[in-house]
Motif scaffolding. Structure first.
Motif, PDB file in Angstrom:
ATOM      1  N   TYR A 120      12.655 -17.240 -60.380  1.00 32.10           N
ATOM      2  CA  TYR A 120      13.089 -15.894 -59.672  1.00 32.10           C
ATOM      3  C   TYR A 120      12.896 -15.958 -58.194  1.00 32.10           C
ATOM      4  CZ  TYR A 120      12.534 -11.208 -57.831  1.00 32.10           C
ATOM      5  OH  TYR A 120      12.585 -10.355 -57.098  1.00 32.10           O
ATOM      6  N   ASP A 132       0.979 -10.916 -61.862  1.00 26.72           N
ATOM      7  CA  ASP A 132       2.041 -10.822 -62.964  1.00 26.72           C
ATOM      8  C   ASP A 132       2.848  -9.444 -62.443  1.00 26.72           C
ATOM      9  OD1 ASP A 132       3.405 -11.815 -65.061  1.00 26.72           O
ATOM     10  OD2 ASP A 132       2.520 -10.098 -66.239  1.00 26.72           O
ATOM     11  N   ASN A 172       3.382 -17.862 -58.661  1.00 27.98           N
ATOM     12  CA  ASN A 172       4.251 -16.982 -57.987  1.00 27.98           C
ATOM     13  C   ASN A 172       4.005 -17.234 -56.228  1.00 27.98           C
ATOM     14  OD1 ASN A 172       5.119 -15.521 -60.017  1.00 27.98           O
ATOM     15  ND2 ASN A 172       3.026 -13.994 -60.041  1.00 27.98           N
ATOM     16  N   ARG A 197       9.151 -17.243 -57.922  1.00 21.04           N
ATOM     17  CA  ARG A 197       8.543 -17.571 -58.967  1.00 21.04           C
ATOM     18  C   ARG A 197       8.904 -19.008 -59.421  1.00 21.04           C
ATOM     19  NH1 ARG A 197       7.515 -13.936 -63.890  1.00 21.04           N
ATOM     20  NH2 ARG A 197       5.796 -13.143 -62.533  1.00 21.04           N
ATOM     21  N   ILE A 242       4.496  -9.162 -59.075  1.00 26.13           N
ATOM     22  CA  ILE A 242       6.119  -9.848 -59.320  1.00 26.13           C
ATOM     23  C   ILE A 242       6.862  -9.125 -60.152  1.00 26.13           C
ATOM     24  CG2 ILE A 242       5.573 -11.437 -61.370  1.00 26.13           C
ATOM     25  CD1 ILE A 242       7.246 -12.700 -58.166  1.00 26.13           C
ATOM     26  N   TYR A 293       3.495 -21.092 -64.692  1.00 28.56           N
ATOM     27  CA  TYR A 293       4.122 -20.869 -63.643  1.00 28.56           C
ATOM     28  C   TYR A 293       3.393 -20.295 -62.521  1.00 28.56           C
ATOM     29  CZ  TYR A 293       4.505 -15.818 -64.922  1.00 28.56           C
ATOM     30  OH  TYR A 293       4.280 -14.558 -65.255  1.00 28.56           O
TER      31      TYR A 293
END
Length: 702
Positions: free
Chosen positions: A280, A252, A343, A271, A255, A341
């Motif tokens: 993203y 987190d 990454n 993301r 990112i 979600y």
């Protein structure tokens, strides 16, 4: 940028949970230990009770037997006087015809004596009642409580008591009045079927407790092992959970940091939501999305949607390599399960993949070469600059009687005596100085028998400079049998010469095998530079093999007709490089000079390199006129000769400097001309290339 660690509250909660789980596990193991010890104690108590019950049943059994016979007559002794309580019984006392006195023993009297006798064997029994005829049969405090319990309807009484400071199990059951009992006890008012007393049995618990205690230690050991494994598992689990939390925080934070500087990161960062939508993407990621025909806010291809669902469900990171737009990317997909979600961190690994493929191909080629060397009928090995073995073929390993792991990394001191090591080391030093050696060695095998080998060693140079020797290649042939035959027949010079010729023949054949293997290996190589290196190595080995062939065919084993040698060498090279042998001709002009073998080999290698260079670069296919390569070897004064190789090809560049040439062949020419021949090298590149080497001959060679 470093990611922030998880908050102190989460770390505290994790530690608290870990401590609670450890406490619960410890209590559970402790409870299990207590429970198992309790079960063991109960089992021992039950075993003692079973023994006491059996003892009581035996007492009742022989009492009933005696009662059914109205008692038994026994001899009168000091230990067994007539029972005063049976005076009212007719014929209590009898005298046998022989004069022996007998007295009647009722069941109670018999039981009492058996109990007294049992004390000698560690067994305690006592017949008693609330109305005893004899004071000795009066109950003690515990027995009195038990007798009252029988009157209340209890069928047996069992408890653990201390007798004489020792733990014992006390057991008691009532005695029911039977018809045979009224003969003695009717006067006490008993009736048939009434409880008139009981028999108590005491069993020492110490042996049972010792058995139980001996079994407690294995139980404790097993539980201690389980406790340790459980603690280890809990700590490892806690560590993994902490690692997952760290990964989530790190993902987190990373990112977030990357989103602040998207243009500065050359790799794709994205993301994706749980439904596969793009939340993203940095600039590199947007370029990648175009290849997928989607953009931010839209869904990625279905296969990626399935991958996102899989990673979120497993809560485990995943790495996927994909080929896209002619490049190879490695994506690390990290789940952030709480926020639903993932990454994606991409990295361009195209160069690395290409390098891995080349490395794999090179490894395959090396494996093929190793397999080929295992079929060479000679002992082939390699050493590094520290004289340690770095490779040995199958025959060499069999000779040493060890595996590759046991040989590689060790030098000769592990397998040979000091004097042999010294002689081998001297030869190795000469090879590392750039000299190629070919000589006979004599060593002792494992059985202290002398073995003789013909050994050829050649230096291996560092890439790409080709000036520094980093290792040596050795090829040995066992000639013990021939040497032994030669020693027996050493008076016959002819047979000795034939033996030496055979050695040269074997060495030539070994070189031929290695040359053939290199040629076969080069067929599977598609890299032109690597293939050229294999072919050059093959030509050099052929040059040395040709020398040994001439030595084999020569009547004089120490000198060679250089003219014939050069003619054959030049013809072989033209045939190897030119499919149309009429396009280039060779001219050999050699004075009638016989060279020492130590001079022939460097001269042959020099001619090999210079003719090879002329054939490769001096006569392009576009030339229509016929090419010519000329080799001359002439005396220029009493003790000096000149070796010249020239051609009428395209010549050399104006700025050509042989000292700075990266070519291995030209470096080898310089080293051989100046180092081994002790001569001077002149180079001219106008109207074709011309190389001239002047070096001295020893007086014995003239």
């Amino acid at each position: 940028m470093n990611a922030s660690p998880p908050s102190a509250a989460i770390v505290h909660q994790m530690r608290r949970a870990t401590v609670l789980i450890l406490t619960f596990w410890t209590l559970a193991i402790a409870a299990s230990v207590v429970w198992n010890v309790r079960l063991l104690h109960d089992a021992m108590f039950e075993a003692a009770t079973h023994d006491a019950r059996n003892s009581f049943n035996k007492d009742v059994l022989y009492r009933r037997w005696a009662t059914s016979h109205g008692g038994v007559y026994v001899p009168v002794t000091d230990m067994t006087p007539p029972n005063p309580h049976l005076t009212d019984i007719f014929e209590r006392d009898l005298v046998t015809p022989s004069g022996r006195r007998l007295t009647l023993m009722n069941p109670a009297y018999m039981t009492r004596q058996v109990h007294e006798l049992g004390l000698q064997y560690g067994s305690r029994g006592h017949i008693t009642s609330l109305k005893p005829l004899r004071p000795e049969n009066a109950p003690d405090a515990w027995e009195k409580v038990a007798l009252h319990a029988f009157e209340q309807g209890k069928t047996e009484v069992i408890s653990q008591e201390m007798l004489d400071d020792q733990p014992e199990l006390r057991f008691m059951k009532p005695l029911v009045t039977e018809a045979g009992c009224l003969k003695c006890h009717a006067v006490q008012g008993y009736k048939e079927g009434e409880i008139r007393g009981g028999i108590s049995v005491s069993v020492a618990l110490t042996p049972y407790l010792e058995v139980a205690h001996a079994r407690i230690w294995p139980i404790a050991g097993v539980h201690a092992g389980l406790w340790f494994l459980g603690v280890l598992g809990i700590l490892l689990g806690a560590s993994q959970v902490r690692q997952r939390i760290d990964n989530q925080f790190r993902a987190d934070e990373e990112i977030k940091s990357l989103s602040k500087f998207p243009s500065e990161n050359p790799f794709p960062i994205m993301r994706l939501g749980e439904n596969g939508s793009v939340l993203y993407a940095n600039e590199a990621g947007e370029a990648l999305l175009k290849a997928w025909s989607c953009s931010i806010g839209e869904r990625v291809p279905e296969t990626w949607c399935d991958t996102v669902k899989e990673v979120l469900a497993s809560k485990t990171s995943k790495i996927i390599d994909i080929d896209l737009c002619g490049r190879t990317f490695s994506f690390a997909i990290t789940p952030v399960s709480d926020l639903h979600y993932v990454n994606l961190y991409g990295r361009d690994i195209t160069k690395r993949k290409q390098a891995e493929l080349k490395l794999k191909d090179a490894f395959t080629e090396i494996q093929h070469l190793r397999e080929a060397m295992d079929h060479v009928p000679a002992y082939v090995y390699m050493k590094d600059s520290q004289f340690r073995y770095i490779y040995a073929n199958r025959l060499t390993l069999e000779l040493f009687g060890c595996s590759a792991k046991e040989l590689v990394g060790f030098d000769d001191t592990r397998y040979f005596p000091p004097d042999t090591v010294k002689r081998l080391r001297e030869v190795d030093l000469r090879v590392f100085a750039g000299e190629q050696t070919s000589e006979e060695i004599n060593v002792a095998d494992a059985g202290a028998n002398r073995r003789v080998y013909w050994e050829v060693k050649t230096p291996i140079y560092v890439e790409p400079e080709r000036k520094t020797v980093w290792g040596l290649l050795g090829i040995s042939t066992d000639i013990t049998q021939r040497k032994q035959s030669g020693e027996k027949l050493k008076s016959l010079l002819k047979e000795k010469e034939m033996l030496i010729k055979e050695v040269h023949h074997r060495v030539k054949n070994n070189f031929a095998v290695v040359s053939s293997l290199l040629g076969l290996q080069s067929r599977d190589i598609h890299d032109t530079e690597v293939k050229a290196m294999f072919m050059q190595s093959r030509d050099r080995i052929n040059s040395m093999a040709l020398l040994h062939e001439r030595l084999y065919q020569s009547q004089d084993l120490t000198h060679i007709n250089f003219s014939e040698y050069l003619g054959t060498l030049a013809d072989d090279l033209v045939k190897a490089y030119e499919s149309d042998s009429d396009r280039i001709s060779t001219v050999i002009e050699v004075d009638d000079i016989v060279l020492d073998v130590n001079k022939v080999l460097p001269c042959g290698l020099i001619v090999n390199e210079l003719i090879s260079n002329a054939l490769k670069y001096g006569f392009p296919k576009s030339r229509t006129d016929k090419g010519q390569i000329k080799v001359s070897f002439q005396k220029i004064n009493g003790n000096e000769v000149e070796l010249a190789v020239m051609d009428n090809g395209v010549g050399l560049p104006d700025d050509f400097d042989i000292e700075k040439s990266p070519s291995l062949g030209l470096q080898l020419v310089t080293m051989m001309a100046e180092g081994q021949l002790g001569g001077k090298l002149k180079v001219s590149g106008k109207g074709g290339a011309k190389f001239q080497i002047q070096f001295p001959l020893h007086p014995l060679v003239e």
